[in-house]
Design a protein around this motif. Structure first.
Motif: not given
Length: 346
Positions: A6-19, A51-63
């Protein structure tokens, strides 16, 4: 039966950054590598329905705290992979966490939200299988007592930019620096050095986003006698950002601390003449560079001297360019994935 990650893809959904850049590369590399070994499948988990990459989507709260580990447990995943230095509070399966830097510990006060970063970093170090973006960060984790078992990943340049004409759209040649306006990025001292150096016929372009020193940086530029030749830009598209790199006459990195330093590595890999502060990861990468390629970021005169070499000295420019290109390679993300999962299932 395939084992799941299970890969946490939230960083990919955010703004451009090194992370984000590293998260994108890791997910791509893991998917290719896992398809090659055939018995592992990566499931990207995001928090955005768009999200263009997520296979599963969860609520952001308590993710991170509960949502991701519970999902991993329900899908019988063998591991969770988090491309930043944090880990779930609920331990249901082994977690891999990627550590970027500990500058907030090494130079306190130079980072925002450092209290939260301290807590999440120490928790991840204690509870996760630690991976780092560089050997420097691995050593600093050990020195700070966070973890001594981290594994450094072979990450170099991220973006495959190509050099073109070293001018802007209006024909002006420019020196480039990419940085958020945070204390450790040293932007104000760079502005002072630009004012001191001989820069006739050139511009300084600083591309970055806001930060704790944003107001101070803008004030420094406004008060500079060379204000007309200093440009602060942000919010660029990926195409415009790539063009900014491709057209730069030279690149400078005067920051006090970089766990990796993606923009400098990108510039180096494409053969742009660069000069960097002799500190942290970049100071190590270019330690054997030609005279002047590394400078003291605390001294305005040293930064000014580096600026003049980058702008006006053809010999230094050639040496800097050749050494940079020979030192830094584009990252092979499949190899990174292979290294990251070296102990998977053990």
């Amino acid at each position: 039966m395939k084992r799941l990650i299970a890969f946490d893809a939230r960083a990919i959904e955010g703004n451009y950054s090194g992370v984000r850049d590293i998260a994108v590369g890791l997910l791509e590399g893991l998917r290719i590598y896992c398809s090659e070994v055939r018995n592992i499948q990566v499931v990207a988990v995001g928090s955005s329905q768009e999200s263009a990459v997520a296979d599963e989507v969860l609520a952001s709260r308590g993710f991170m705290e509960f949502g991701l580990p519970r999902l991993a447990q329900s899908m019988r995943a063998s591991a969770i992979f988090v491309p930043r230095q944090t880990a779930p509070m609920l331990r249901t399966v082994p977690t891999y966490a990627v550590f970027h830097d500990v500058g907030f510990l090494d130079i306190p006060g130079s980072y925002t939200r450092d209290r939260r970063m301290r807590a999440t970093t120490r928790w991840a170090g204690a509870s996760a299988r630690a991976l780092t973006v560089s050997e420097f960060t691995r050593e600093r984790l050990a020195a700070r007592g966070i973890t001594r078992s981290a594994r450094a990943l072979p990450i170099g340049a991220i973006h495959d930019y190509r050099r073109t004409a070293s001018t802007s759209t209006d024909g002006r040649r420019y020196l480039l620096y990419v940085a958020a306006f945070q204390p450790h990025k040293n932007v104000e001292r760079l502005v002072s050095a630009w004012e001191q150096a001989e820069t006739e016929g050139y511009d300084l372009v600083v591309c970055g986003r806001g930060g704790a020193r944003e107001s101070a940086v803008h004030a420094a530029v406004r008060s500079s006698r060379k204000a007309e030749s200093i440009h602060l830009v942000s919010g660029l598209s990926s195409e415009d950002y790539g063009a900014l790199f491709s057209n730069a006459h030279a690149y400078i990195q005067p920051s006090f601390y970089e766990g990796l330093g993606i923009p400098a590595l990108d510039a180096a890999a494409m053969g742009t003449p660069i000069a960097v502060a002799g500190a942290a990861h970049l100071g190590r990468v270019f330690a054997d560079g030609p005279p002047g390629m590394i400078f003291d970021p605390s001294r305005v005169t040293d930064i000014a001297r580096a600026i003049e070499q980058l702008l006006h000295d053809p010999s230094s420019r050639g040496l800097f360019s050749d050494h940079a290109k020979a030192t830094v390679r584009l990252t092979d993300w499949v190899q990174v994935a292979r290294e990251a999962l070296h102990d998977f299932g053990k």
